[in-house]
Write an enzyme that holds these catalytic residues in place. Structure first.
Site, PDB file in Angstrom:
ATOM      1  N   SER A  44       0.922  -1.085  -0.082  1.00 23.02           N
ATOM      2  CA  SER A  44       0.118  -0.070  -0.014  1.00 23.02           C
ATOM      3  C   SER A  44       0.974   1.273   0.101  1.00 23.02           C
ATOM      4  O   SER A  44       2.036   1.205   0.553  1.00 23.02           O
ATOM      5  CB  SER A  44      -0.836  -0.038   1.460  1.00 23.02           C
ATOM      6  OG  SER A  44      -1.545   1.391   1.366  1.00 23.02           O
ATOM      7  N   TYR A  54      -1.516  -0.303  10.135  1.00 26.24           N
ATOM      8  CA  TYR A  54      -1.683  -0.689   8.899  1.00 26.24           C
ATOM      9  C   TYR A  54      -0.340  -0.320   8.033  1.00 26.24           C
ATOM     10  O   TYR A  54       0.239  -1.249   7.452  1.00 26.24           O
ATOM     11  CB  TYR A  54      -2.746  -0.074   8.280  1.00 26.24           C
ATOM     12  CG  TYR A  54      -2.943  -0.437   6.742  1.00 26.24           C
ATOM     13  CD1 TYR A  54      -3.230  -1.802   6.544  1.00 26.24           C
ATOM     14  CD2 TYR A  54      -2.844   0.410   5.997  1.00 26.24           C
ATOM     15  CE1 TYR A  54      -3.566  -1.840   5.082  1.00 26.24           C
ATOM     16  CE2 TYR A  54      -3.216   0.309   4.462  1.00 26.24           C
ATOM     17  CZ  TYR A  54      -3.529  -1.180   4.193  1.00 26.24           C
ATOM     18  OH  TYR A  54      -3.729  -1.236   2.990  1.00 26.24           O
TER      19      TYR A  54
HETATM   20  P1  NAP Z   1     -11.447  -5.718   0.577  1.00 30.63           P
HETATM   21  O1  NAP Z   1     -12.277  -5.500  -0.196  1.00 30.63           O
HETATM   22  O2  NAP Z   1     -11.713  -5.536   2.174  1.00 30.63           O
HETATM   23  O3  NAP Z   1     -11.012  -7.291   0.620  1.00 30.63           O
HETATM   24  C1  NAP Z   1     -10.142  -7.964   1.363  1.00 30.63           C
HETATM   25  C2  NAP Z   1      -9.955  -9.415   1.115  1.00 30.63           C
HETATM   26  O4  NAP Z   1      -8.889  -9.969   2.024  1.00 30.63           O
HETATM   27  C3  NAP Z   1     -11.252 -10.527   1.227  1.00 30.63           C
HETATM   28  O5  NAP Z   1     -11.129 -11.394   0.020  1.00 30.63           O
HETATM   29  C4  NAP Z   1     -11.177 -11.133   2.529  1.00 30.63           C
HETATM   30  O6  NAP Z   1     -11.824 -12.353   2.486  1.00 30.63           O
HETATM   31  C5  NAP Z   1      -9.632 -11.347   2.570  1.00 30.63           C
HETATM   32  N1  NAP Z   1      -8.931 -11.318   3.858  1.00 30.63           N
HETATM   33  C6  NAP Z   1      -9.041 -10.391   4.788  1.00 30.63           C
HETATM   34  N2  NAP Z   1      -8.394 -11.073   5.954  1.00 30.63           N
HETATM   35  C7  NAP Z   1      -8.117 -12.286   5.865  1.00 30.63           C
HETATM   36  C8  NAP Z   1      -7.441 -13.375   6.371  1.00 30.63           C
HETATM   37  N3  NAP Z   1      -7.102 -13.202   7.653  1.00 30.63           N
HETATM   38  N4  NAP Z   1      -7.479 -14.525   5.768  1.00 30.63           N
HETATM   39  C9  NAP Z   1      -7.987 -14.616   4.669  1.00 30.63           C
HETATM   40  N5  NAP Z   1      -8.526 -13.751   3.850  1.00 30.63           N
HETATM   41  C10 NAP Z   1      -8.510 -12.578   4.597  1.00 30.63           C
HETATM   42  O7  NAP Z   1      -9.943  -5.268   0.454  1.00 30.63           O
HETATM   43  P2  NAP Z   1      -9.036  -4.499  -0.784  1.00 30.63           P
HETATM   44  O8  NAP Z   1      -9.394  -3.140  -0.670  1.00 30.63           O
HETATM   45  O9  NAP Z   1      -9.799  -5.441  -1.928  1.00 30.63           O
HETATM   46  O10 NAP Z   1      -7.599  -4.872  -0.364  1.00 30.63           O
HETATM   47  C11 NAP Z   1      -6.818  -5.851  -1.022  1.00 30.63           C
HETATM   48  C12 NAP Z   1      -5.328  -5.563  -0.413  1.00 30.63           C
HETATM   49  O11 NAP Z   1      -5.119  -4.488  -1.204  1.00 30.63           O
HETATM   50  C13 NAP Z   1      -5.176  -5.741   0.933  1.00 30.63           C
HETATM   51  O12 NAP Z   1      -3.965  -6.047   1.171  1.00 30.63           O
HETATM   52  C14 NAP Z   1      -5.176  -3.940   1.075  1.00 30.63           C
HETATM   53  O13 NAP Z   1      -4.348  -3.668   2.240  1.00 30.63           O
HETATM   54  C15 NAP Z   1      -4.368  -3.378   0.059  1.00 30.63           C
HETATM   55  N6  NAP Z   1      -4.793  -2.096  -0.517  1.00 30.63           N
HETATM   56  C16 NAP Z   1      -5.926  -1.815  -0.656  1.00 30.63           C
HETATM   57  C17 NAP Z   1      -6.274  -0.369  -0.969  1.00 30.63           C
HETATM   58  C18 NAP Z   1      -7.607   0.215  -1.078  1.00 30.63           C
HETATM   59  O14 NAP Z   1      -7.936   1.385  -1.296  1.00 30.63           O
HETATM   60  N7  NAP Z   1      -8.574  -0.635  -1.384  1.00 30.63           N
HETATM   61  C19 NAP Z   1      -5.038   0.562  -0.861  1.00 30.63           C
HETATM   62  C20 NAP Z   1      -3.910  -0.077  -0.638  1.00 30.63           C
HETATM   63  C21 NAP Z   1      -3.775  -1.265  -0.291  1.00 30.63           C
HETATM   64  P3  NAP Z   1     -13.276 -12.437   2.738  1.00 30.63           P
HETATM   65  O15 NAP Z   1     -13.985 -11.972   1.596  1.00 30.63           O
HETATM   66  O16 NAP Z   1     -13.575 -13.864   2.879  1.00 30.63           O
HETATM   67  O17 NAP Z   1     -13.702 -11.425   3.977  1.00 30.63           O
END
Ligand code: NAP
Length: 250
Positions: free
Chosen positions: A143, A157
């Protein structure tokens, strides 16, 4: 042989977009989730509807035994993994450092850092030429928080993503001569469920209006997926240990 892609946290958001695009690009895909098997199954259905091959597997990435079991299922149902995206991640809510409870820190680091180590460990045991494998590629999802320090009261985070960046550089060197490339993507603010606790669409609208993103808008999961699939592909054969910002210039 069909390439095999494991996407942790492939049920929603960025991971779901990577899993879907992986299916389109010819990978057999393991769509992994923690609890939302319904959402993971929807992603699997859409990959299959496009003629692809996919399975949904539930496991907590912070549980090393569960992650080992996940890769055994992939071995048995899809074949040996050739590509891994360590995408599963959580923010862990908001807390100043002087308020952060051990349980909060443990869950964020266990999911974001230990989870990436556990899945990489299983993948390397199968990909590394040192272990008799045929090589592969790993993409970590970090991130921009790792360089910006995180949004308000999310130092926990940001620090966990800093660990992912460091792991990328060290691991890339460790396995470079074993046929494995390791890279990281640093998304900026991307429109997914991760922002629901901060207000979801209202948060996205306020960030956009604030002008902090030079390109003038938040990112879409598909835009991060394109970068991940490129890093996994042979088109990036000479790229390892790289950290690619996908952040609209922020
Ligand atoms: P999201 O929509 O909240 O989805 C999170 C995913 O991670 C879901 O599939 C969830 O599974 C899974 N997950 C969470 N905790 C877990 C665990 N303990 N074991 C297994 N699976 C787990 O998040 P996102 O925004 O797509 O983010 C994806 C990645 O991108 C993350 O690493 C996040 O830090 C990074 N990121 C996101 C952003 C942003 O703005 N969105 C920015 C920078 C970085 P379930 O569906 O079963 O809950």
């Amino acid at each position: 042989m069909q390439p095999v892609l494991v996407v942790t946290g492939g049920s929603r958001g960025i991971g779901a977009a990577i899993a879907r695009l992986g299916g389109v690009r010819g990978y057999a895909v393991c769509v992994h989730c923690r609890g939302r098997l319904d959402a993971a199954s929807d992603v699997v259905s859409s990959i299959r509807a496009d003629g692809g091959k996919a399975i949904a597997v539930q496991a907590d990435v912070g549980d090393s035994d569960a992650v080992a079991h996940l890769f055994e299922r992939v071995d048995n149902e899809l074949g040996v993994v050739t590509a891994l995206v360590n995408n599963a991640g959580i923010v862990g809510g908001k807390a100043r450092v002087d308020e952060a409870e051990p349980a909060r820190l443990r869950s964020v680091f266990t999911t974001n850092v230990y989870g990436s180590f556990y899945a990489s460990r299983e993948a390397i045991r199968r990909m590394s030429t040192m272990h008799g494998g045929k090589g592969g590629a790993i993409v970590n999802v970090s991130s921009m928080a790792s360089v910006l320090g995180g949004l308000e009261r999310t130092v926990h985070y940001a620090a966990s993503k800093g660990a992912v960046d460091a792991m990328t550089i060290g691991l890339a060197r460790e396995v470079a001569r074993e046929g494995i490339r390791v890279n990281t993507i640093r998304p900026g603010i991307v429109h997914t469920d991760i922002h629901l606790p901060k207000g979801g669409d209202a948060f996205i609208a306020s960030v956009t209006a604030s002008g902090v993103i030079p390109i003038g808008r938040v990112g879409q999961p598909t835009e991060v997926a394109e970068a991940a699939l490129w890093l996994l592909s042979d088109a990036a054969a000479y790229v390892t240990g790289a950290i690619l910002n996908v952040s609209g210039g922020r």
